[in-house]
Design an enzyme around this catalytic site. Structure first.
Site, short mmCIF file in Angstrom:
data_model
loop_
_atom_site.label_atom_id
_atom_site.label_comp_id
_atom_site.label_asym_id
_atom_site.label_seq_id
_atom_site.Cartn_x
_atom_site.Cartn_y
_atom_site.Cartn_z
N MET A 274 0.81 -1.22 0.00
CA MET A 274 0.00 0.00 0.00
C MET A 274 0.84 1.27 0.00
SD MET A 274 -3.11 -0.96 -0.14
CE MET A 274 -3.88 0.62 0.20
N ARG A 275 2.18 1.13 0.02
CA ARG A 275 3.01 2.33 0.08
C ARG A 275 2.81 3.20 -1.15
NH1 ARG A 275 7.70 0.25 1.40
NH2 ARG A 275 7.66 0.82 3.60
N ALA A 276 2.61 2.59 -2.31
CA ALA A 276 2.43 3.36 -3.54
C ALA A 276 1.18 4.24 -3.45
CB ALA A 276 2.33 2.43 -4.73
#
Length: 685
Positions: A274-276
């Site tokens: 989910m970092r993107a």
């Protein structure tokens, strides 16, 4: 102090400048990785950015740059009383490739900690960079454990130093900028993901723009202060715009429709985790603030995707970072049907209002404006085919056409790579940190103790106490504390793994030219290249065919470059095996002088046949004994097939003083064994 080159005087490189400015507006974006060839203003832009950053208020005398309005309660120099403090310019701290762990995170005075019970801490570069810029040139060449420490500190906003039960923590929030030349090796995908944004830079191929670059650089070199004065107005305006965007940033609205576009884009491009999504949201918000708007638009999302997603799409080391812009536009249009936030503006990132686009570049007092997107400056001879699949004879390869005579066959695609057995160099080395062969390292399991030769980095507590204990009465010990002297300190010796130089010598002659057979050979070498990438090795490639051998790729950390050379390798002609081994000997001789601590591993991929000249088999045997005499660890990958086998590859392995392994045995899941250790003493692997 030298006068830095003005940021606004940089010609072109709009993506680079935009990525840096967005991080200046919102450090939460997570830094930027700049990828590109040498001489493209990467370092110049980073150093120039510091002059645009607002001054930093700090607690007077604090080595950790605490904010006087909210001092860090855990500051090693604290506690601090809240007060006005003093202001200083934002710092740009550069981390050299050869830096030690103690130089990066700081070091404890172990002697004082043991004898006096005090935390005498010498801050490192992370403390110096707090509330400023930390610049890492050639970040891909930095040791993995240093990159891990660096990125952990950037993610947590704090640095932790642990030494034998004594710990120190201090704040470490900074704008992280890394630059790299992909030809010198890639970062691991896990580390790439930790950088918020990435930009690709290349030298412009436009004549007028190149002329302007040279004109401005010469003017700066002749009179740095005068040149900077001519750009003072533009610098001031850009500095004020950054400050205004920082003030506006908390008021920017990120609507639900825009969030759906961000989520749909990340899902469509199948990025991991989910970092993107989070980075895209922060980047789009910063883009809106940079444009002076209080609402994020679809164009902000598009520009954020171009900056935040390309480096997160790599699935293996041979994949080139990239993004299909047509697919991106289709995804955004589909998601926009459920969104009420996008304005559908089609001006693109370079739109006239500056919304979500590139920073304006003034032509300055002495030159016209010739800015252009860095993406438009891609060299005409740059590799095509962004997927970097490494199979087939794809468009990204340099292909040499087969001559009409048929002596040379067109390149054959590699078969599917597999997980290869580990081939290691025997003995105990002292090379660069890696994951292949046993070595004495700063990290790993403790195997003993010794007197420190320089600064103490890893204390062996038991050995230190044992050395100090017999002298306590003579030193007048009266309390509970142990009286420790410098001579008592013992450095822990540790054993870990090192990276090696893996030099491939590949037979590309007519005896290997059967398409199915050569495809399997290329697949095996590709598998070994993947293994070398994971084990942090340097690799080189020597090929032989026809009448001679050639160095297809000098030793490098870029395994994807080796894969590209392998992909375009044609076959045909005679088998000058001796020439290939002698060429490899020349390469290793030069590399021993360049990097004597990195031990080589010679991997010869051949069926053992040799043709051309008088007694070619005996000549190849003599060349093999030359490697054995120098103690070069080697392994022969036996490519011989068919019912009738001559056993020439195994014979060559004996001359080399190493072992032989078949293509089937090279697979990690084969029944031939779990690990193949190659030796320099003549026993089979």
């Amino acid at each position: 102090m030298s006068t830095p080159y003005p940021f606004t005087a940089i010609v072109g490189q709009d993506d680079l400048r935009l990525g840096l400015l967005l991080n200046a507006v919102s450090p939460a974006v997570g830094g930027v990785l700049v990828r590109g060839e040498k001489g493209t203003a990467k370092s110049t832009a980073v150093r120039a950015l510091a002059a645009l950053m607002p001054e930093v208020p700090v607690v007077s005398g604090c080595r950790f740059s605490c904010d006087p309005s909210a001092p860090d309660p855990a500051c090693p120099d604290g506690p601090h009383e809240a007060g006005p403090g003093v202001s200083r310019p934002a710092r740009t701290v550069e981390l050299p490739v050869g830096a030690s762990e103690d130089r990066l995170v700081g070091a404890l005075d172990i002697e004082r900690a043991l004898s006096e019970g005090v935390k005498a801490f010498e801050p490192g570069l992370l403390a110096d960079a707090h509330r400023g810029i930390l610049y890492v040139d050639e970040v891909n060449l930095l040791h993995d454990h240093l990159v891990d420490l660096l990125l952990d500190a950037a993610a947590m906003g704090a640095s932790y130093v642990e030494r034998e039960g004594v710990s120190v923590r201090h704040a470490a929030r900074f704008l992280l900028v890394g630059t790299m030349n992909p030809e010198e090796g890639e970062l691991r995908p896990q580390l790439l993901d930790r950088f918020g944004l990435t930009v690709e830079v290349a030298a412009s191929r436009d004549t007028d723009q190149r002329v302007e670059v040279v004109r401005r650089r010469l003017a700066y070199d002749d009179d740095p202060e005068g040149f900077a004065a001519r750009w003072a107005r533009e610098e001031t305006a850009l500095r004020e715009r950054i400050a205004a965007a920082r003030v506006l940033l908390p008021r920017v609205v990120l609507g639900d429709g825009v969030l759906r576009q961000i989520a749909a884009t990340c899902a469509a491009f199948e990025v991991d985790g989910m970092r993107a999504d989070i980075v895209m949201a922060r980047t789009a918000t910063a883009l809106a603030a940079w444009a002076g708007r209080e609402e994020v638009t679809a164009e902000d999302v598009r520009q954020a995707a171009l900056l935040a997603l390309p480096h997160r799409r790599r699935r293996n080391p041979f994949d080139a970072p990239g993004l299909d812009e047509e697919k991106l536009d289709d995804t955004l249009r589909e998601a926009e049907g459920d969104s009420d936030d996008g304005d559908g503006d089609d001006d693109g990132p370079g739109g006239g209002d500056g919304g979500g686009g590139v920073p304006p570049q003034s032509g300055g007092p002495d030159a016209p404006d010739r800015s252009a997107r860095a993406g438009d400056d891609t060299p005409a001879d740059a590799p095509a085919g962004g997927d970097g699949s490494g199979s087939g004879s794809g468009s990204g390869s340099e292909q040499r056409p087969a001559p009409a005579g048929g002596a040379e066959q067109a390149p054959v695609g590699a078969s599917e790579p597999f997980r290869a057995k580990m081939l290691s160099v025997p003995g105990l080395g002292e090379g660069a940190a890696g994951r292949r062969s046993r070595a004495r390292t700063e990290h790993g399991r403790t195997t003993g103790a010794r007197r420190p030769e320089g600064a103490l980095t890893k204390l062996h507590l038991a050995a230190t106490v044992q050395a100090a204990a017999p002298h306590q009465r003579a030193r007048g010990r009266s309390g509970r504390g142990l009286v420790v002297r410098r001579d008592d300190l013992r450095q822990a010796t540790r054993e870990g793994r090192e990276g090696n130089l893996v030099l491939f010598v590949v037979d590309a002659s007519g005896s290997m030219a059967a398409r199915q057979r050569m495809g399997a050979v290329k697949g095996a070498v590709l598998s070994l290249l993947l293994d070398a990438y994971q084990r942090r090795d340097k690799v080189g490639l020597v090929t032989f065919r026809g009448k001679e051998a050639e160095v297809a790729l000098p030793p490098t950390s870029s395994v994807d470059a080796a894969a590209a050379r392998l992909e375009s390798l044609p076959t045909g002609g005679r088998t000058p095996l001796a020439a290939g081994l002698l060429k490899a000997h020349d390469v290793l001789r030069v590399e021993r002088m360049r990097d004597p601590s990195r031990r080589p591993l010679l991997v010869v991929v051949t069926d053992g046949r040799a043709t051309g000249g008088p007694d070619p088999v005996a000549l190849a045997a003599r060349a093999g004994r030359l490697h054995a005499a120098e103690g070069t660890a080697s392994v022969v990958v036996d490519c011989e097939t068919g019912v009738v086998r001559l056993g020439l590859a195994a014979q060559l392995a004996r001359e080399l003083g190493g072992g032989a392994v078949t293509l089937h045995e090279l697979r990690a899941d084969s029944i031939a064994g779990l690990v193949k250790d190659v030796t320099a003493a003549g026993r089979a692997a």
